[in-house]
Write a protein that holds these residues in place. Structure first.
Motif, PDB file in Angstrom:
ATOM      1  N   UNK A   1       0.856  -1.189   0.000  1.00 39.52           N
ATOM      2  CA  UNK A   1       0.000   0.000   0.000  1.00 39.52           C
ATOM      3  C   UNK A   1       0.894   1.243   0.000  1.00 39.52           C
ATOM      4  N   UNK A   2       0.839   2.019  -1.084  1.00 38.51           N
ATOM      5  CA  UNK A   2       1.682   3.209  -1.213  1.00 38.51           C
ATOM      6  C   UNK A   2       0.817   4.475  -1.265  1.00 38.51           C
ATOM      7  N   UNK A   3      -0.384   4.382  -0.722  1.00 37.77           N
ATOM      8  CA  UNK A   3      -1.306   5.527  -0.771  1.00 37.77           C
ATOM      9  C   UNK A   3      -0.700   6.763  -0.102  1.00 37.77           C
ATOM     10  N   UNK A   4      -0.134   6.578   1.089  1.00 36.81           N
ATOM     11  CA  UNK A   4       0.440   7.716   1.820  1.00 36.81           C
ATOM     12  C   UNK A   4       1.553   8.371   1.013  1.00 36.81           C
ATOM     13  N   UNK A   5       2.379   7.526   0.373  1.00 40.31           N
ATOM     14  CA  UNK A   5       3.470   8.071  -0.429  1.00 40.31           C
ATOM     15  C   UNK A   5       2.935   8.829  -1.631  1.00 40.31           C
ATOM     16  N   UNK A   6       1.915   8.265  -2.254  1.00 41.02           N
ATOM     17  CA  UNK A   6       1.313   8.909  -3.420  1.00 41.02           C
ATOM     18  C   UNK A   6       0.673  10.244  -3.040  1.00 41.02           C
ATOM     19  N   UNK A   7       0.026  10.270  -1.895  1.00 38.41           N
ATOM     20  CA  UNK A   7      -0.584  11.515  -1.428  1.00 38.41           C
ATOM     21  C   UNK A   7       0.482  12.570  -1.157  1.00 38.41           C
ATOM     22  N   UNK A   8       1.586  12.105  -0.561  1.00 41.07           N
ATOM     23  CA  UNK A   8       2.691  13.036  -0.303  1.00 41.07           C
ATOM     24  C   UNK A   8       3.280  13.554  -1.614  1.00 41.07           C
ATOM     25  N   UNK A   9       3.419  12.650  -2.580  1.00 43.91           N
ATOM     26  CA  UNK A   9       3.949  13.049  -3.879  1.00 43.91           C
ATOM     27  C   UNK A   9       3.010  14.029  -4.568  1.00 43.91           C
ATOM     28  N   UNK A  10       1.696  13.761  -4.455  1.00 46.15           N
ATOM     29  CA  UNK A  10       0.709  14.656  -5.071  1.00 46.15           C
ATOM     30  C   UNK A  10       0.743  16.030  -4.410  1.00 46.15           C
ATOM     31  N   UNK A  11       0.844  16.019  -3.067  1.00 49.06           N
ATOM     32  CA  UNK A  11       0.904  17.288  -2.333  1.00 49.06           C
ATOM     33  C   UNK A  11       2.172  18.052  -2.709  1.00 49.06           C
ATOM     34  N   UNK A  12       3.283  17.307  -2.822  1.00 50.57           N
ATOM     35  CA  UNK A  12       4.547  17.931  -3.205  1.00 50.57           C
ATOM     36  C   UNK A  12       4.463  18.485  -4.624  1.00 50.57           C
ATOM     37  N   UNK A  13       3.847  17.718  -5.510  1.00 47.30           N
ATOM     38  CA  UNK A  13       3.704  18.151  -6.897  1.00 47.30           C
ATOM     39  C   UNK A  13       2.840  19.401  -6.972  1.00 47.30           C
TER      40      UNK A  13
ATOM     41  N   UNK B   1       2.399  21.541  -4.535  1.00 47.00           N
ATOM     42  CA  UNK B   1       3.172  22.628  -3.937  1.00 47.00           C
ATOM     43  C   UNK B   1       4.202  23.160  -4.930  1.00 47.00           C
ATOM     44  N   UNK B   2       4.844  22.245  -5.645  1.00 48.95           N
ATOM     45  CA  UNK B   2       5.835  22.657  -6.631  1.00 48.95           C
ATOM     46  C   UNK B   2       5.178  23.442  -7.762  1.00 48.95           C
ATOM     47  N   UNK B   3       3.961  23.006  -8.133  1.00 50.60           N
ATOM     48  CA  UNK B   3       3.237  23.717  -9.197  1.00 50.60           C
ATOM     49  C   UNK B   3       2.900  25.136  -8.754  1.00 50.60           C
ATOM     50  N   UNK B   4       2.457  25.272  -7.485  1.00 49.02           N
ATOM     51  CA  UNK B   4       2.155  26.599  -6.957  1.00 49.02           C
ATOM     52  C   UNK B   4       3.423  27.455  -6.898  1.00 49.02           C
ATOM     53  N   UNK B   5       4.521  26.826  -6.447  1.00 50.49           N
ATOM     54  CA  UNK B   5       5.789  27.555  -6.383  1.00 50.49           C
ATOM     55  C   UNK B   5       6.227  27.979  -7.778  1.00 50.49           C
ATOM     56  N   UNK B   6       6.090  27.051  -8.747  1.00 49.36           N
ATOM     57  CA  UNK B   6       6.498  27.355 -10.108  1.00 49.36           C
ATOM     58  C   UNK B   6       5.655  28.491 -10.688  1.00 49.36           C
ATOM     59  N   UNK B   7       4.347  28.455 -10.402  1.00 48.94           N
ATOM     60  CA  UNK B   7       3.459  29.519 -10.877  1.00 48.94           C
ATOM     61  C   UNK B   7       3.859  30.845 -10.241  1.00 48.94           C
ATOM     62  N   UNK B   8       4.086  30.824  -8.927  1.00 55.00           N
ATOM     63  CA  UNK B   8       4.495  32.041  -8.224  1.00 55.00           C
ATOM     64  C   UNK B   8       5.839  32.533  -8.747  1.00 55.00           C
TER      65      UNK B   8
END
Length: 424
Positions: A146-158, A160-167
């Protein structure tokens, strides 16, 4: 002879209970081995399942039952692909059949799965064929983590990175990063738009390639060595050169990104375009210099003071008429230049700073040596851009010679009148 044959026959005779006992022992060993294998599987924190050649689950451990929200009995005989998320079920079936047909050696992938209650989760599947002791293929063995937690973290990081990149890209200031060699490794869209370049024209080049010669020398010899030593730069004045050749005045500030050893490895630089400000400042300086030139060479005596009565501008005629020996009076207090200034003038200054406009056509001014000069003057306030009073302006003219000529003329007229009357 007969006795010998009977003895030999008796010796080679096997008890009918022996094979049965051996099979029983083997069966018990297999059962014990199976129970041990099941215990091992049940203690695993990952889901482990065996699938036969038809694609149905034959064995599953407790972790698999918990992971999918089903009982072990419900999993037994269940088609494996029923556990795969509907959106990926067909792909899962194709992979399973390809693996069973030996078209691929194994499967190692991440996919979404489907619980009994309709919820989904992410799992990592490692699956390959398994065989019996004789090498006969029995089916597939799969391990699901079960890698759900990791996937959620990756999605959150992605995200966050998208928001940072936009900013990063949308911020209306120039941003760039350089490595220890001074090479550009990142720039934002506003940087490219302002300087007129495409990204592939700048990444990998020295940042100083985009500086004027003077700024390049200053950066290489002073600023960059200090930055990679201290990790900070604040309001450094540079000049960039746009692609079209125009020069851009900027202020650069930067912070450092460090490695595990604490060494500076790259910068995050914020560059503010102050070209228009510099132009405005230049115009302001020019206007001030022009004002000083006009006032200095005016034929009238003019002095401009701030609210503290310190000189801002003064004409040469003013210095000459009032016999000011010290020519550089800018910034000095009016009363330090004229310590004998009468109280009436000091009172005038305070009224004017309060908003009054005062003047005199003929006003005697007694100097330190006792001599008296006649002046004509006007004193009025000047205002800041916000309307507040910034100081005062004094326009003066020494009219002593004119007064003397007027008095001489008046005396002459009186003498002439007296002579005329006597003659009559």
């Amino acid at each position: 002879m007969k006795n010998k044959d009977k003895s030999s026959q008796k010796k080679n005779t096997v008890s009918p209970e022996a094979p049965s006992a051996k099979r029983k022992k083997t069966k018990e060993e297999l059962s014990e081995h199976g129970a041990m294998l099941q215990q091992i599987m049940d203690t695993a924190s990952v889901a482990i399942g065996l699938v036969d050649k038809t694609g149905r689950i034959t064995h599953a451990n407790r972790s698999m039952a918990e992971m999918f929200g089903r009982t072990l009995e419900e999993l037994a005989g269940c088609e494996y692909v029923e556990l795969v998320h509907p959106s990926e079920r067909e792909t899962g079936r194709k992979n399973m059949l390809a693996l069973l047909a030996s078209e691929i050696p194994s499967v190692d992938l991440e996919r979404r799965y489907w619980r009994k209650n309709g919820t989904e989760f992410w799992g990592h599947l490692a699956c390959r064929r398994f065989h019996d002791v004789h090498g006969n293929e029995l089916g597939l063995i799969g391990v699901i983590t079960d890698i759900t937690a990791r996937k959620q973290s990756e999605a959150a990081l992605k995200q966050s990175e998208a928001k940072y990149r936009l900013l990063y890209n949308e911020t209306p200031v120039l941003l760039h990063s350089i490595d220890r060699n001074g090479t550009l490794v990142e720039v934002n869209d506003y940087w490219l738009k302002t300087l007129g370049y495409e990204r592939n024209e700048v990444i990998g080049r020295k940042v100083t390639d985009f500086f004027t010669e003077a700024s390049r020398k200053y950066a290489q010899e002073v600023v960059q060595p200090a930055f990679f030593r201290d990790g900070i730069a604040k309001d450094v004045s540079y000049q960039f050169v746009r692609k079209n050749g125009e020069v851009l005045d900027v202020l650069l500030s930067a912070t450092a990104e460090r490695d595990a050893a604490g060494a500076v490895v790259r910068s995050l630089s914020v560059i503010v375009d102050i070209t228009e400000r510099k132009r405005a400042e230049g115009k302001l300086v020019h206007a001030k210099n022009l004002m000083q030139y006009i006032i200095s060479h005016a034929q009238s005596a003019i002095a401009v003071h701030d609210r503290d009565l310190k000189y801002i501008f003064v004409s040469d005629q003013y210095l000459h008429q009032y016999n000011v020996k010290e020519q550089d009076v800018i910034g000095k207090h009016h009363y330090d230049v004229f310590p004998d200034l009468p109280q009436k003038w000091r009172d005038v200054h305070q009224r004017v700073l309060a908003g009054a406009v005062e003047s005199q056509e003929e006003d005697p001014y007694e100097r330190e040596d006792g001599s008296v000069d006649w002046t004509r003057w006007e004193c009025r306030p000047w205002h800041e851009s916000d309307g507040s009073i910034g100081g005062l302006i004094v326009y003066t003219e020494v009219i002593t010679d004119r007064k003397r000529r007027e008095e001489a003329l008046r005396a002459s007229e009186e003498r002439f009148k007296a002579i005329t009357m006597t003659a009559s």
